[in-house]
Design a protein around this motif. Structure first.
Motif, PDB file in Angstrom:
ATOM      1  N   UNK A  80       0.828  -1.209   0.000  1.00 54.91           N
ATOM      2  CA  UNK A  80       0.000   0.000   0.000  1.00 54.91           C
ATOM      3  C   UNK A  80       0.860   1.254   0.000  1.00 54.91           C
ATOM      4  N   UNK A  81       1.922   1.282   0.811  1.00 52.20           N
ATOM      5  CA  UNK A  81       2.809   2.448   0.867  1.00 52.20           C
ATOM      6  C   UNK A  81       3.568   2.637  -0.443  1.00 52.20           C
ATOM      7  N   UNK A  82       4.022   1.535  -1.040  1.00 49.57           N
ATOM      8  CA  UNK A  82       4.765   1.628  -2.301  1.00 49.57           C
ATOM      9  C   UNK A  82       3.875   2.181  -3.409  1.00 49.57           C
ATOM     10  N   UNK A  83       2.648   1.677  -3.486  1.00 45.26           N
ATOM     11  CA  UNK A  83       1.732   2.119  -4.542  1.00 45.26           C
ATOM     12  C   UNK A  83       1.263   3.548  -4.295  1.00 45.26           C
ATOM     13  N   UNK A  84       0.906   3.857  -3.047  1.00 42.64           N
ATOM     14  CA  UNK A  84       0.356   5.179  -2.737  1.00 42.64           C
ATOM     15  C   UNK A  84       1.374   6.294  -2.952  1.00 42.64           C
ATOM     16  N   UNK A  85       2.648   6.023  -2.652  1.00 41.89           N
ATOM     17  CA  UNK A  85       3.681   7.056  -2.755  1.00 41.89           C
ATOM     18  C   UNK A  85       4.752   6.665  -3.775  1.00 41.89           C
ATOM     19  N   UNK A 101      13.495  17.474  -2.936  1.00 41.81           N
ATOM     20  CA  UNK A 101      13.400  18.561  -1.952  1.00 41.81           C
ATOM     21  C   UNK A 101      12.921  19.852  -2.611  1.00 41.81           C
ATOM     22  N   UNK A 102      13.400  20.129  -3.830  1.00 39.21           N
ATOM     23  CA  UNK A 102      12.994  21.351  -4.533  1.00 39.21           C
ATOM     24  C   UNK A 102      11.528  21.308  -4.947  1.00 39.21           C
ATOM     25  N   UNK A 103      10.976  20.098  -5.082  1.00 34.60           N
ATOM     26  CA  UNK A 103       9.565  19.941  -5.428  1.00 34.60           C
ATOM     27  C   UNK A 103       8.655  19.942  -4.199  1.00 34.60           C
ATOM     28  N   UNK A 104       9.269  20.087  -3.034  1.00 30.62           N
ATOM     29  CA  UNK A 104       8.491  20.147  -1.806  1.00 30.62           C
ATOM     30  C   UNK A 104       8.207  18.798  -1.165  1.00 30.62           C
ATOM     31  N   UNK A 105       8.844  17.745  -1.655  1.00 25.26           N
ATOM     32  CA  UNK A 105       8.662  16.416  -1.064  1.00 25.26           C
ATOM     33  C   UNK A 105       9.505  16.314   0.214  1.00 25.26           C
ATOM     34  N   UNK A 106       8.926  15.903   1.331  1.00 22.72           N
ATOM     35  CA  UNK A 106       9.686  15.813   2.596  1.00 22.72           C
ATOM     36  C   UNK A 106      10.663  14.635   2.571  1.00 22.72           C
ATOM     37  N   UNK A 151      13.446  13.858   4.236  1.00 22.79           N
ATOM     38  CA  UNK A 151      13.835  13.252   5.519  1.00 22.79           C
ATOM     39  C   UNK A 151      12.705  12.385   6.063  1.00 22.79           C
ATOM     40  N   UNK A 152      11.467  12.899   5.986  1.00 25.45           N
ATOM     41  CA  UNK A 152      10.314  12.122   6.457  1.00 25.45           C
ATOM     42  C   UNK A 152      10.169  10.837   5.651  1.00 25.45           C
ATOM     43  N   UNK A 153      10.317  10.929   4.337  1.00 20.92           N
ATOM     44  CA  UNK A 153      10.218   9.743   3.483  1.00 20.92           C
ATOM     45  C   UNK A 153      11.298   8.724   3.833  1.00 20.92           C
ATOM     46  N   UNK A 154      12.490   9.238   4.176  1.00 15.50           N
ATOM     47  CA  UNK A 154      13.592   8.349   4.556  1.00 15.50           C
ATOM     48  C   UNK A 154      13.225   7.539   5.791  1.00 15.50           C
ATOM     49  N   UNK A 155      12.674   8.198   6.803  1.00 18.24           N
ATOM     50  CA  UNK A 155      12.358   7.485   8.046  1.00 18.24           C
ATOM     51  C   UNK A 155      11.111   6.627   7.918  1.00 18.24           C
ATOM     52  N   UNK A 156      10.187   7.012   7.046  1.00 19.12           N
ATOM     53  CA  UNK A 156       9.061   6.123   6.738  1.00 19.12           C
ATOM     54  C   UNK A 156       9.585   4.846   6.082  1.00 19.12           C
ATOM     55  N   UNK A 157      10.536   5.023   5.174  1.00 15.50           N
ATOM     56  CA  UNK A 157      11.135   3.863   4.508  1.00 15.50           C
ATOM     57  C   UNK A 157      11.863   2.975   5.513  1.00 15.50           C
ATOM     58  N   UNK A 158      12.607   3.582   6.431  1.00 19.90           N
ATOM     59  CA  UNK A 158      13.296   2.803   7.454  1.00 19.90           C
ATOM     60  C   UNK A 158      12.304   2.057   8.342  1.00 19.90           C
ATOM     61  N   UNK A 159      11.141   2.670   8.578  1.00 20.00           N
ATOM     62  CA  UNK A 159      10.094   1.997   9.346  1.00 20.00           C
ATOM     63  C   UNK A 159       9.583   0.776   8.597  1.00 20.00           C
TER      64      UNK A 159
END
Length: 291
Positions: free
Chosen positions: A155-160, A175-180, A182-190
């Motif tokens: 679900x996470x892979x498809x949604x994002x 980052x220049x497009x406004x995508x977070x 750092x947050x995506x990195x830690x979501x991925x680590x989760x």
């Protein structure tokens, strides 16, 4: 379902989930992070047991996720202060894993939780540890957890998907497009931590590392398209799980070890025969170019 079918389904779910997550680990050049997290979740599992004195339940998942995130945070913190990333990973994961081993040796005692179990798992026992669900009936707890984790990861892979793709290949652009980023990195680590701990009890750390890295590395040799690579990596994980089981039955050896060995065989075949990056293509191309 039969005893063998439950083992094959559980191992295939490990291969599928780890294969999909492993693609992003390979593309982000974080393959060793898979090794690190697959070992440091032991500390989270042991700590959760010491607090609750129970070997099953959601607290095990929470403890492992915290340990995985702690690993990612510490690695990033050391790296941001001038320590090379591979050195940061080596220091953090060996230290946290060692703490987990020491706690097992000194605090756990006579419980089905030891270093051998952590490294190799015991997939042959899984069909006996079941839970009853309405309509479905009895299902192994590890299998149920892996089904839930696979659906969450998918679900996470498809949604994002777009965000994962951009942050993986060009974090500066993301980052220049406004995508977070750092947050995506830690979501991925989760997601890595959840996948690891769901697989941990069934197959142990060695197979988790093999399934996270090798199918994705093999898929990388066959295609340059992310979507195709995700499908191939998941398929390679399932093939390795099924092939490894029957290899273990044939030669009467460790099931998890045979499944990990099967991933290596698949990688070797891919390394030799893949059309773009394979060894054979490098030999054949000069002759076709000359003609």
């Amino acid at each position: 379902m039969t005893y063998t079918a439950w083992i094959l389904l559980t191992a295939s779910l490990v291969g599928l989930s780890c294969g999909i997550i492993g693609v992003f680990l390979i593309l982000r050049r974080m393959a060793m992070m898979a090794d690190a997290i697959s070992h440091t979740v032991l500390l989270g599992i042991v700590t959760a047991y010491l607090i609750t004195r129970e070997l099953s339940g959601v607290h095990m998942l929470v403890g492992a996720i915290i340990a995985g995130l702690l690993t990612a945070v510490l690695v990033q913190w050391f790296h941001s202060r001038g320590v090379q990333q591979d050195a940061s990973i080596g220091v953090v994961f060996t230290t946290l894993f060692a703490i987990g081993v020491i706690l097992i040796a000194t605090q756990v005692g006579n419980v089905h939780l030891d270093v051998q179990h952590a490294l190799m798992g015991e997939i042959t026992f899984l069909p006996w540890n079941t839970i009853h669900l309405p309509v479905i009936g009895d299902i192994p707890k590890a299998t149920l957890m892996l089904i839930v984790v696979f659906l969450v990861v998918l679900a996470f892979i498809i949604a994002f998907y777009k965000e994962w793709k951009i942050t993986t290949f060009d974090a500066g652009l993301a980052a220049s497009l406004g995508i977070p980023v750092v947050l995506m990195h830690y979501v991925f680590m989760t997601l890595v931590s959840i996948t690891t701990v769901a697989s941990f009890d069934a197959v142990g750390a060695i197979m988790v590392v093999a399934m996270l890295i090798t199918p994705a590395a093999a898929a990388y040799l066959w295609t340059d398209r992310l979507s195709v690579m995700l499908v191939l990596s998941g398929a390679f994980g399932v093939i390795s799980a099924i092939g490894g089981y029957y290899l273990a039955v044939w030669i009467d050896t460790s099931i998890s070890g045979s499944m990990a060995f099967s991933t290596g065989i698949l990688f070797l075949v891919s390394f030799i025969f893949s059309p773009n990056h394979g060894l054979m293509s490098r030999v054949v191309k000069p002759y076709t170019t000359t003609e």
